[in-house]
Enzyme design. Sequence first.
Site, PDB file in Angstrom:
ATOM      1  N   MET B 353       0.824  -1.200   0.000  1.00 30.32           N
ATOM      2  CA  MET B 353       0.000   0.000   0.000  1.00 30.32           C
ATOM      3  C   MET B 353       0.864   1.258   0.000  1.00 30.32           C
ATOM      4  O   MET B 353       0.448   2.302  -0.456  1.00 30.32           O
ATOM      5  CB  MET B 353      -0.919   0.030   1.225  1.00 30.32           C
ATOM      6  CG  MET B 353      -1.811  -1.168   1.391  1.00 30.32           C
ATOM      7  SD  MET B 353      -2.876  -1.413  -0.031  1.00 30.32           S
ATOM      8  CE  MET B 353      -3.964  -0.002   0.141  1.00 30.32           C
ATOM      9  N   LYS B 354       2.061   1.115   0.548  1.00 27.91           N
ATOM     10  CA  LYS B 354       2.912   2.300   0.631  1.00 27.91           C
ATOM     11  C   LYS B 354       4.065   2.215  -0.354  1.00 27.91           C
ATOM     12  O   LYS B 354       5.101   2.831  -0.149  1.00 27.91           O
ATOM     13  CB  LYS B 354       3.446   2.436   2.061  1.00 27.91           C
ATOM     14  CG  LYS B 354       2.360   2.874   3.024  1.00 27.91           C
ATOM     15  CD  LYS B 354       2.780   2.683   4.447  1.00 27.91           C
ATOM     16  CE  LYS B 354       2.862   1.206   4.775  1.00 27.91           C
ATOM     17  NZ  LYS B 354       3.553   0.939   6.014  1.00 27.91           N
ATOM     18  N   ILE B 377       9.299  -3.182  15.117  1.00 26.76           N
ATOM     19  CA  ILE B 377       9.933  -2.576  16.286  1.00 26.76           C
ATOM     20  C   ILE B 377       8.930  -2.205  17.372  1.00 26.76           C
ATOM     21  O   ILE B 377       9.264  -2.170  18.542  1.00 26.76           O
ATOM     22  CB  ILE B 377      10.761  -1.324  15.884  1.00 26.76           C
ATOM     23  CG1 ILE B 377       9.862  -0.252  15.272  1.00 26.76           C
ATOM     24  CG2 ILE B 377      11.886  -1.686  14.947  1.00 26.76           C
ATOM     25  CD1 ILE B 377      10.533   1.112  15.192  1.00 26.76           C
ATOM     26  N   CYS B 438      13.985  -6.817   5.244  1.00 28.86           N
ATOM     27  CA  CYS B 438      12.699  -6.592   5.910  1.00 28.86           C
ATOM     28  C   CYS B 438      12.095  -5.403   5.177  1.00 28.86           C
ATOM     29  O   CYS B 438      11.973  -5.462   3.961  1.00 28.86           O
ATOM     30  CB  CYS B 438      12.883  -6.359   7.401  1.00 28.86           C
ATOM     31  SG  CYS B 438      14.179  -5.177   7.826  1.00 28.86           S
ATOM     32  N   GLY B 441      15.571  -2.731   5.981  1.00 34.61           N
ATOM     33  CA  GLY B 441      16.825  -3.480   5.986  1.00 34.61           C
ATOM     34  C   GLY B 441      17.833  -2.976   6.996  1.00 34.61           C
ATOM     35  O   GLY B 441      19.028  -3.129   6.786  1.00 34.61           O
ATOM     36  N   ARG B 480      19.824   2.374  13.068  1.00 34.95           N
ATOM     37  CA  ARG B 480      19.710   3.754  13.532  1.00 34.95           C
ATOM     38  C   ARG B 480      19.769   3.827  15.058  1.00 34.95           C
ATOM     39  O   ARG B 480      18.753   4.002  15.728  1.00 34.95           O
ATOM     40  CB  ARG B 480      18.440   4.357  12.968  1.00 34.95           C
ATOM     41  CG  ARG B 480      18.430   4.184  11.427  1.00 34.95           C
ATOM     42  CD  ARG B 480      17.530   5.107  10.742  1.00 34.95           C
ATOM     43  NE  ARG B 480      16.134   4.839  11.032  1.00 34.95           N
ATOM     44  CZ  ARG B 480      15.154   5.669  10.719  1.00 34.95           C
ATOM     45  NH1 ARG B 480      15.426   6.816  10.139  1.00 34.95           N
ATOM     46  NH2 ARG B 480      13.914   5.363  10.983  1.00 34.95           N
TER      47      ARG B 480
END
Lengths: 797, 665
Positions: B353-354, B377, B438, B441, B480
């Site tokens: 969808m995105k 997460i 994923c 990534g 991150r």
Amino acid sequence: MFDGRVLLKQVILLFWPLISTWVQGAEKIDSCQLQVLEMLSSLGSAGGKSAKPSFVSYVTPEEIKSEKEPSRKEKHPDLLPGEVVFCSASTVLKYTQDDLSQRGVFGVLLCTNFRVSFVSDEEPTEEMVRTLFKNKLYGENDIPLSCVDNIYGDKRKLITGGLVKNKYPSKMIIHCKDLRVFQFSLSFSKEEDAKKIFQGIVHHCLEPKSLRCLFAFSYCENTSPNRKCVGGLFTKLLRKKQTVMFDSVEDWTQDMKRTKGNCRVVSENSNFELSPKLPQYFIVPKNVSDEDLTKYQGKGLPMWCWSHHSGCALFKTASIPLVQEDNVCCRMLTAVAHNHLYSVKTEDLSDTLPTVQDILLSYNKFKQFFLIDNTTEFWMSDMKWFSSLDNCGWLDIIRQCLQKAVEVVESLEKENTNVLIMEEGGSDLCCVVSSLVQLMLDPYYRTLLGFQSLVQKEWVAGGHAFLDRSNHLHLKDKVESQSPVFLLFLECVWQLQQQHGPAFQFSETYLTVLSDSVHVPVFTTFLFNNDGHRDSLLRAESPHTQRSPLNCPTVWDWSVQFDCKAQDLFTNPLYTEKPKQDTSVRKSYRPRHLRQLSLPSSAFKTPPKKGFFKDEADNLKKILGVKRLSRWMLSPSSDSPQTSSSVREFYEAWQTKPLDYHGLLLPCLDGPSIRVWMQRYLRWIHDVQILGGGPVAMLSKVSEILGEVQELQRQLDRHGCTLTSNHKGARPRAKTAAAVIAARSSVRLSSSFPFVTSRNWAFKPAIPTSLLQSLMVTGMPGNLADREDDGGPESLV
Amino acid sequence: MRRNILDSEYTVCHYTTVIQWKMLKYSLNLTGIRVTKVAMGDSSKSTSTSRSDRSTHAAKPTFAMSSDNVSISTDFSPELRGRPKAVAKVLRDSKEEPQLLPKESVQDMAKDVTYICPYIGALRGTLTVTNYRLFFKCMDREPAFVLDLPLGVVSRVEKIGGASSRGEVSYGLACKDIRNLRFAHKQMEDSLRKSIFEILMKCAFPVSNGLTIFAFEYGQVYPENGWKVYDAQAEYKRQGLPNESWRITKVNDHYELCDTYPSTLVVPVNIPDEELKRVAAFRAKGRIPVLSWIHPESQATVIRCSQPMVGVNGKRSKDDEKYLQTIMDANAQSHKLFIFDARPSVNAAANKMKGGGYESEDAYQNAELVFLDIHNIHVMRESLRKLKEVVYPNIEESHWFSNLESTHWLEHIKLILAGALRIADKVESGKTSVVVHCSDGWDRTAQLASLAMVMLDGHYRTIRGFQVLLEKEWLSFGHRFQLRIGHGDKNHTDADRSPVFLQFIDCVWQMTRQFPAAFEFNEYFLITILDHLYSCLFGTFMCNSEQQRVKEELPKKTVSLWAYINSQPEEFTNPLYVNYSNHVLFPVVSMRHLELWVGYYIRWNPRMRPQEPVHQRYKELLAKRAELQKRVEELQREVTNRSASSSSERAGSPTRSITPVQTFV
């Protein structure tokens, strides 16, 4: 006579259908075997007259190689002395356990008076590791009859015995008490054979029988008690000092002296005149009179277990009926109180600990998690593993027993009060708690011989009803009394050992093997209900009544089961031996050393020394004593939340002290600290074997380092001696357990070491099936699971 | 004045440390240096020497003293274990303020603060806040009670309730390392003066308050330079790269192809840089498939990337398809390629969808797509929150296992390990190359790729190798950290925070449990990494990507955690390590063998601390062995000397002094 028996064996094996006629002819065989054979013949007739020619085959599968048929005669296990084959069937398929496929191995299935045995048609491949830890009595495909737990037929229908007539399932699943699972297919065998083997196994494993039919009796008659085992560290250790059997006045006196106890050794029951239920010899408080001994036949007699260095002691007793005219209860308590400082705490274990039935129920649930028929089932149950553990309550029962033991330890160690634990019968949870207390307080019992002596003292001489609790005889009226109380004790010991490894001389493997040995009906240790029972049976069974009673091995004679090298695995390489203790463990035991173990902390008032009060008025002491006594009598541990918090404090105060492996040991009882005994329960399950890992990886490295250290030390010594001669001889190789294991570290060992080796398994990891079900079902709070990893609110779905 | 002392000592530090390194045990603070000065003849300081000498260990690891009592369970320091009384004495004698690190300065100090300890109860003492730590000391107890934690650990400070009847205000501190702290102190009579907790709120969140993170000020010099641990070229060379199928490209030298990727990338030889750019256009955030690891024998590879931008319309990219085909072709052993999508299939589909999605097997022939069902997460964050509720401060005894299960924490660990196991199995047993991704990534992909590499390659199980693994798969490939941890940021509800890295370390710990002899590092190493993940003392876990780190000049301005660790490797070494370099480890991913990491999650609970860690004993054994080896060598030398000089006298042998090994075999 000897030839006759060998002949008989072959005859039974080959001409089973005609056996009944032979029995009549065999006059020379002794009474025991006669009985066995009579039973056999009765079974034979129940199975129907079967004299069909054996070469008519009803089986078709082409897998069966017909040339294998003639070799059938050789296809039986190496029979033990006194072992007789009852029946057998060839071309039985034994499924490999680890998958759902119908793969397996063909072979002969036999039932003897000792075991159910599967002998594979395939040539046995020589296995290096296998030979290291081989049980001499039974192999990996043998199930001692008393080790059979449950038998299931087609569609996992539980077979209860007795009901089957002319019917047999095509598939038979046997669950063992040591948690092995066997699956056999009978559909390829001849119908007659299949029927007979099935009925034979069901009959011998599940139907009631008399104690005399247990294999121990025919085994012992045919073996000489002298089995020598040369070399080997473990046996050396055993030979140096024997396990104290507690079957003589001397043993008891010595143990009391060792702990500086001051009680009365009773030998009046040496011929079981007082009561057959009482031990042959035992110890009671000094103040117990002869009259008391005879009057109540042992009911309510406080039996001494162990004396603390402060003078107070632990006693156990079968419950005293509280209402009694002449107040025996009070007199006994006073007798206990008189032992030290006129104080006594009583603890009725029936009130605070689970009953033997609870223990059985819980264990039955617990063991199901490990009796795995196939992989899919295993991975399905994996999802709910933790909550299932909670629900069965087994770990909680372990925790409760340990906690109770800590409470008793606290009374002895901190308050220096005599403790009297009681329960109905006085030989189940009393044994568990009193043995645990002694393990925690007395480092002697953490040595191998000490531990064996402890089991002798508290369990065997202490009259734990091993026979009734294991119900080897499958008596219908004893079903209720069946309960794994001794296993519960071993579980508790394992927990202690896990938490304080270096304090124990014996290893985890030792405990596992001991727990298995309970189900091997060879050892007198586990076959009887009490001293009197043992004595009467062994005496009666002796072939020569005028001579000494039947000489059966005890379980402590480990050479009966394992050779010396295997026995080396029973010791813990990390055990810290007491410093400066070269001679025997028991000799150097000094209570003086123990004194340092008591808590000198400011948190606890140190108990007044014995001498301090001595000159004070006796009256005062008496008043004090009575007060305490009445207080404890009125409120017998009804304030459980309070006690648990005091146990907590006791533990924490102990925990802040530097650890002494030869001092007091307390277990941590918080949730994560009580664990599942992986080695015992997971050893047979293929999917959870950690190849190249597990405790053995650590053990072999530790052993290697230890071996190196010892070798270096030897070198040093040699250098010290031959400093001038510059002698560089060949290094003597140290052949210890260390070397044995180190030599095998090249072989890929698994976490199931030493019980299973990784031979036939393809080197492939077990990938779990059915991973996500529970996660999907439980649903996440909100829609977290649907959100994107980028946390910004704009990216929410 | 305090400042002056510090500065002078700091300068001393620079020239003495290196000289004295070999003689003294290294410590994080100045105490070691003070000893040095005395050793060099400064007699005026001798009074303080004995104290600081001994307290070296009391204050050494920034976390050793931060627990609620003397030491944490994983403190393997023998000195501390051996002399608890000495340490206790030292603590009582010493002042109420902490031993400060270089450039650390006291910001505020308050007496009569009450710390409400969940295990001991209320404790009254002095609270000190510096630009690095929070330090509380209660002198009324024996031994003195000390709480010492880096401010970086604090995730939130809040005032609880209003002033009570006794005029006390209370503050709660939620910490990132699974604990909550509660303090209370008297309401300030002078309302103009700021409360120490207001100061704390400022110092704990430097980023939100325009201050500098302490890592940029901390100037300790270590004999090792931690920033030199990882060199991408060297690591690829170790793997045998470049080779005939794989090349090292400079296309991302200035982070233009992908700003979250490292500058050094390994790609198939046959794909020119121009094509890489077209592939980047089809992969989320430009994170193209690149090589992480290559099997030394079969040449099967572990490839990582982000999701393809398939979208609702099922967009395809010929370049991407060709690219994956080339990756497959680079491995002659197999004619198949496995694509492991870490997500649950539902989530992967929802990503369409995105604009995202997953590789369709129509478009990528010979490729097999497998979903590994690992959650995102947010789910992980929630799971850890529940876990904290279950384990802190106290454990409910009766339903421990059910409570543990309800957090799903170990279930997530199991799924991650199972995913990595499948990857390792395909590469090792199937000799097939695998692609892992994923969504972006950088979270689940980092977990899976690095875990699979730990299973496959013994090098990553060494202390240095593990550091390389973290530097490579986590730091350079743009996990991150700044966002996931929220260094110095007061926004504790930030949805970007997640314990992804903690989960990875937990998985590694589970493997060390199953293979106790296969890892060179010990549990303390893993805990130290996690502690300094939050502490903001070292620059290692700062920033979100290699690009940012280069821009911030982290290697120049901060100290690396590896400098600290590699300066005293013996603290972090597993004495039982057996180097099976070529062994592939396949852990068992059944719940039966997974357990909660008590030594990390429940370490604040004094009841769960072992009195003597088993490692202590192993360490003693190793020391014993080393000692004996030394003696044997000495003696051998003596023997040869003597035989040379043909001396015939018998000397008193030194072997007499050796105590027998008190161990039973």
